[in-house]
Design a protein around this motif. Structure first.
Motif, PDB file in Angstrom:
ATOM      1  N   GLU A  66       0.644  -1.352   0.003  1.00 19.29           N
ATOM      2  CA  GLU A  66       0.063  -0.039  -0.052  1.00 19.29           C
ATOM      3  C   GLU A  66       0.820   1.185   0.124  1.00 19.29           C
ATOM      4  O   GLU A  66       0.461   2.287  -0.644  1.00 19.29           O
ATOM      5  CB  GLU A  66      -1.078  -0.021   1.167  1.00 19.29           C
ATOM      6  N   ARG A  67       1.977   1.064   0.536  1.00 17.04           N
ATOM      7  CA  ARG A  67       2.942   2.242   0.842  1.00 17.04           C
ATOM      8  C   ARG A  67       3.240   2.747  -0.871  1.00 17.04           C
ATOM      9  O   ARG A  67       3.351   3.791  -1.311  1.00 17.04           O
ATOM     10  CB  ARG A  67       4.237   2.011   1.321  1.00 17.04           C
ATOM     11  N   GLY A  68       3.785   1.406  -1.532  1.00 14.90           N
ATOM     12  CA  GLY A  68       4.100   1.527  -2.999  1.00 14.90           C
ATOM     13  C   GLY A  68       2.965   2.297  -3.833  1.00 14.90           C
ATOM     14  O   GLY A  68       3.322   3.133  -4.775  1.00 14.90           O
ATOM     15  N   PHE A  69       1.761   1.739  -3.428  1.00 10.00           N
ATOM     16  CA  PHE A  69       0.703   1.996  -4.247  1.00 10.00           C
ATOM     17  C   PHE A  69       0.474   3.671  -4.145  1.00 10.00           C
ATOM     18  O   PHE A  69       0.043   4.389  -4.872  1.00 10.00           O
ATOM     19  CB  PHE A  69      -0.487   1.114  -3.751  1.00 10.00           C
ATOM     20  N   ASP A  70       0.465   4.056  -2.826  1.00 10.24           N
ATOM     21  CA  ASP A  70       0.241   5.382  -2.448  1.00 10.24           C
ATOM     22  C   ASP A  70       1.186   6.412  -3.429  1.00 10.24           C
ATOM     23  O   ASP A  70       0.782   7.516  -3.582  1.00 10.24           O
ATOM     24  CB  ASP A  70       0.462   5.785  -1.188  1.00 10.24           C
ATOM     25  N   LEU A  71       2.408   5.808  -3.677  1.00  7.34           N
ATOM     26  CA  LEU A  71       3.413   6.599  -4.378  1.00  7.34           C
ATOM     27  C   LEU A  71       3.086   6.902  -5.919  1.00  7.34           C
ATOM     28  O   LEU A  71       3.498   7.666  -6.494  1.00  7.34           O
ATOM     29  CB  LEU A  71       4.769   6.063  -4.101  1.00  7.34           C
ATOM     30  N   ARG A  72       2.464   5.872  -6.326  1.00  6.13           N
ATOM     31  CA  ARG A  72       2.015   5.795  -7.718  1.00  6.13           C
ATOM     32  C   ARG A  72       0.828   5.126  -7.759  1.00  6.13           C
ATOM     33  O   ARG A  72       0.807   3.697  -7.888  1.00  6.13           O
ATOM     34  CB  ARG A  72       3.185   5.222  -8.618  1.00  6.13           C
ATOM     35  N   ARG A  73      -0.356   5.844  -8.050  1.00  9.83           N
ATOM     36  CA  ARG A  73      -1.708   5.022  -8.232  1.00  9.83           C
ATOM     37  C   ARG A  73      -1.867   4.560  -9.471  1.00  9.83           C
ATOM     38  O   ARG A  73      -2.554   3.399  -9.760  1.00  9.83           O
ATOM     39  CB  ARG A  73      -2.625   6.061  -7.909  1.00  9.83           C
ATOM     40  N   GLN A  74      -1.163   5.065 -10.432  1.00  9.41           N
ATOM     41  CA  GLN A  74      -1.206   4.369 -11.861  1.00  9.41           C
ATOM     42  C   GLN A  74      -0.315   3.157 -12.060  1.00  9.41           C
ATOM     43  O   GLN A  74       0.690   3.320 -12.712  1.00  9.41           O
ATOM     44  CB  GLN A  74      -0.998   5.479 -12.855  1.00  9.41           C
ATOM     45  N   ASN A  75      -0.570   2.476 -11.075  1.00  4.87           N
ATOM     46  CA  ASN A  75       0.300   0.929 -11.231  1.00  4.87           C
ATOM     47  C   ASN A  75      -0.378  -0.149 -10.994  1.00  4.87           C
ATOM     48  O   ASN A  75      -0.834  -0.453  -9.892  1.00  4.87           O
ATOM     49  CB  ASN A  75       1.239   1.359  -9.624  1.00  4.87           C
ATOM     50  N   ALA A  76      -0.705  -0.831 -11.886  1.00  2.91           N
ATOM     51  CA  ALA A  76      -1.564  -2.040 -11.804  1.00  2.91           C
ATOM     52  C   ALA A  76      -1.118  -3.148 -11.048  1.00  2.91           C
ATOM     53  O   ALA A  76      -1.713  -3.964 -10.421  1.00  2.91           O
ATOM     54  CB  ALA A  76      -1.976  -2.443 -13.344  1.00  2.91           C
ATOM     55  N   HIS A  77       0.315  -3.449 -11.100  1.00  3.47           N
ATOM     56  CA  HIS A  77       0.864  -4.343 -10.059  1.00  3.47           C
ATOM     57  C   HIS A  77       0.737  -4.004  -8.598  1.00  3.47           C
ATOM     58  O   HIS A  77       0.390  -4.986  -7.991  1.00  3.47           O
ATOM     59  CB  HIS A  77       2.292  -4.606 -10.506  1.00  3.47           C
ATOM     60  N   ALA A  78       0.825  -2.693  -8.570  1.00  3.96           N
ATOM     61  CA  ALA A  78       0.481  -2.374  -6.956  1.00  3.96           C
ATOM     62  C   ALA A  78      -1.090  -2.818  -6.589  1.00  3.96           C
ATOM     63  O   ALA A  78      -1.552  -3.347  -5.624  1.00  3.96           O
ATOM     64  CB  ALA A  78       0.662  -0.966  -6.692  1.00  3.96           C
ATOM     65  N   ALA A  79      -2.052  -2.335  -7.266  1.00  3.23           N
ATOM     66  CA  ALA A  79      -3.401  -2.740  -7.307  1.00  3.23           C
ATOM     67  C   ALA A  79      -3.652  -4.319  -7.015  1.00  3.23           C
ATOM     68  O   ALA A  79      -4.170  -4.747  -6.015  1.00  3.23           O
ATOM     69  CB  ALA A  79      -4.305  -2.248  -8.307  1.00  3.23           C
ATOM     70  N   HIS A  80      -2.847  -4.867  -7.908  1.00  7.77           N
ATOM     71  CA  HIS A  80      -3.117  -6.355  -8.010  1.00  7.77           C
ATOM     72  C   HIS A  80      -2.460  -6.979  -6.742  1.00  7.77           C
ATOM     73  O   HIS A  80      -2.986  -7.805  -6.142  1.00  7.77           O
ATOM     74  CB  HIS A  80      -2.366  -6.840  -9.148  1.00  7.77           C
ATOM     75  N   ALA A  81      -1.339  -6.264  -6.212  1.00  4.66           N
ATOM     76  CA  ALA A  81      -0.769  -6.962  -5.159  1.00  4.66           C
ATOM     77  C   ALA A  81      -1.509  -6.856  -4.061  1.00  4.66           C
ATOM     78  O   ALA A  81      -1.568  -7.587  -2.817  1.00  4.66           O
ATOM     79  CB  ALA A  81       0.613  -6.241  -4.950  1.00  4.66           C
TER      80      ALA A  81
END
Length: 438
Positions: free
Chosen positions: A187-202
């Motif tokens: 979630e920390r990584g996702f907050d840094l870049r929301r346009q990141n499908a791998h983060a949403a997936h993780a």
């Protein structure tokens, strides 16, 4: 000394500002699973045709979509270019990716680990073993979840608060059993870049593992409007939402999601996702007691047979066995099993005997020979991890085993497995199944 660097401070053998800029953009889009990756890399190639790295990155995107000839052509071109005009790091980078593209997994893994020792901030190479469909997952190794986590631990000091690394580091933690920490880091990584499908997936994987089904559903609804349907993970992210619907027993919603983004006529996903997401969702629906129209199976099977006509990755073979079993296609299953057994006998199936065992067990289940399904799966359940993929994907095999236990009257054994799963995470479906074993 070159004039340009990538986002991680590694030198680039191009004097073109346009090529360097487009390459950096393309790599970021690739690491985020975002649309526009291929276009950015093509711009980099056009700006400096002799710059090798965009060629090999473009080859990797071709490989995602099973465009083998194009991938190998661009890999060969990248090898030629780095031999003429490339640093030691770039030559190793190109060679490592080329080995992965060519399916030479043991060599690719060895090359990756050697490369990362010298250039730990080469994110494109580091990404090769880290995903659910990465080199480690498809190597046949029984401890690939731990291997990914340990590799991330070794290089974490080199990345700090990098959005891509946090995404993959957190996912590796989650898959290796450290779910709470994994979710926090992802979630920390996702907050840094929301346009990141791998983060949403993780994040969705962490939510699957900790039972946050409603939160996962809200995340998909809120986030996916910003993600193009052509995105490499778009269909798979909605697949996660369909699993959530099945937790609530909502087959109609799961089927609606299938029709919207997973059905062959609707999907824009890479071939491996087309086959695995479609087969596993339809199989789960059926195994959980819901009606799946035969036409859906037949349409999806026809597409799968075209995409994977021959035995290949064990993960694909297992899902092809789902199709053969569900459509009662004995000929297709026998042919695939013969090929798998041949590879096993020739020492060319690192995942081992678990692969044909799963295929046979699925066929027995489809024939309602539940006792045979149980007998075949029981000795190899601990080896299912060898086929690759994620926990969420592989759980289909354990679900099949549990349903087979219940339908063959082995209620105490089913209850013991369900108790263990419920101890690990809450699950509405497992709670319903548990009640049925009393």
């Amino acid at each position: 000394m070159t004039a340009h660097e990538d986002r991680y401070g590694l030198s680039l053998s191009t004097s073109s500002h346009e090529a360097a800029s487009a390459y950096r953009e393309g790599v970021d889009l690739m690491l985020a699973g975002w649309t526009g990756t291929a276009e950015a890399l093509e711009r980099a190639i056009a700006a400096d045709p002799d710059f090798a790295l965009p060629h090999i990155a473009r080859a990797r995107v071709h490989a995602f979509y099973q465009q083998g000839d194009l991938a190998r052509q661009k890999a060969a071109r990248a090898r030629e270019l780095t031999a003429k005009r490339g640093t030691e790091r770039e030559r190793s980078h190109v060679e490592t990716l080329a080995l992965a593209i060519e399916g030479r997994l043991p060599e690719a893994i060895a090359s990756t680990l050697k490369h990362v020792e010298s250039w730990p901030r080469d994110a494109v190479v580091l990404s090769l073993p880290l995903g659910a469909f990465g080199l480690f997952a498809f190597s046949g190794m029984p401890d690939h979840d731990r291997a990914r986590h340990e590799l991330c631990e070794r290089v974490a000091q080199h990345y700090g608060e990098d959005w891509w690394f946090l995404t993959m580091y957190g996912w590796a933690m989650t898959e290796n059993g450290d779910v709470a920490r994994g979710r926090t880091v992802t979630e920390r990584g996702f907050d840094l870049r929301r346009q990141n499908a791998h983060a949403a997936h993780a994040v969705l994987h962490a939510m699957f593992e900790d039972g946050s089904i409603e939160a996962a559903d809200r995340l998909v609804d809120a986030w996916t409007p910003s993600y193009d349907r052509a995105g490499i993970l778009h269909g798979h992210i909605r697949w996660h939402q369909a699993l959530g619907a099945l937790e609530h027993g909502d087959a109609a919603r799961a089927l609606a999601i299938y029709a919207d983004v997973l059905q062959p006529s609707a999907t824009q996903a890479p071939p491996l996702n087309v086959v695995t997401d479609g087969a596993s969702l339809l199989w789960r629906l059926s195994a959980y007691g819901h009606t799946v129209p035969e036409a859906l199976w037949l349409e999806a099977d026809a597409t799968a047979q075209r995409l994977f006509p021959k035995s290949s990755l064990p993960f694909a073979d297992v899902h092809m066995a789902l199709f053969a079993a569900a459509t009662q296609n004995q000929e297709a299953l026998a042919a695939r099993l013969a090929a798998i057994e041949q590879r096993l006998g020739d020492g060319k199936l690192p995942a081992g005997p678990v692969v044909p065992a799963i295929c046979r067990a699925l066929a027995a289940f489809a024939h309602e020979d539940y006792a045979s399904c149980v007998r075949t799966l029981a000795p190899v359940l601990g080896e299912v991890v060898r086929i690759g993929g994620s926990h969420a994907q592989r759980e289909l095999i354990e679900d099949t085993y549990i349903v087979a236990l219940m339908r063959s009257g082995e209620l105490p054994r089913a209850r013991a497995l369900l108790d263990a799963r419920l101890h690990r995470r809450p699950s509405l479906r497992d709670t319903r199944w548990q009640a049925a074993t009393v």
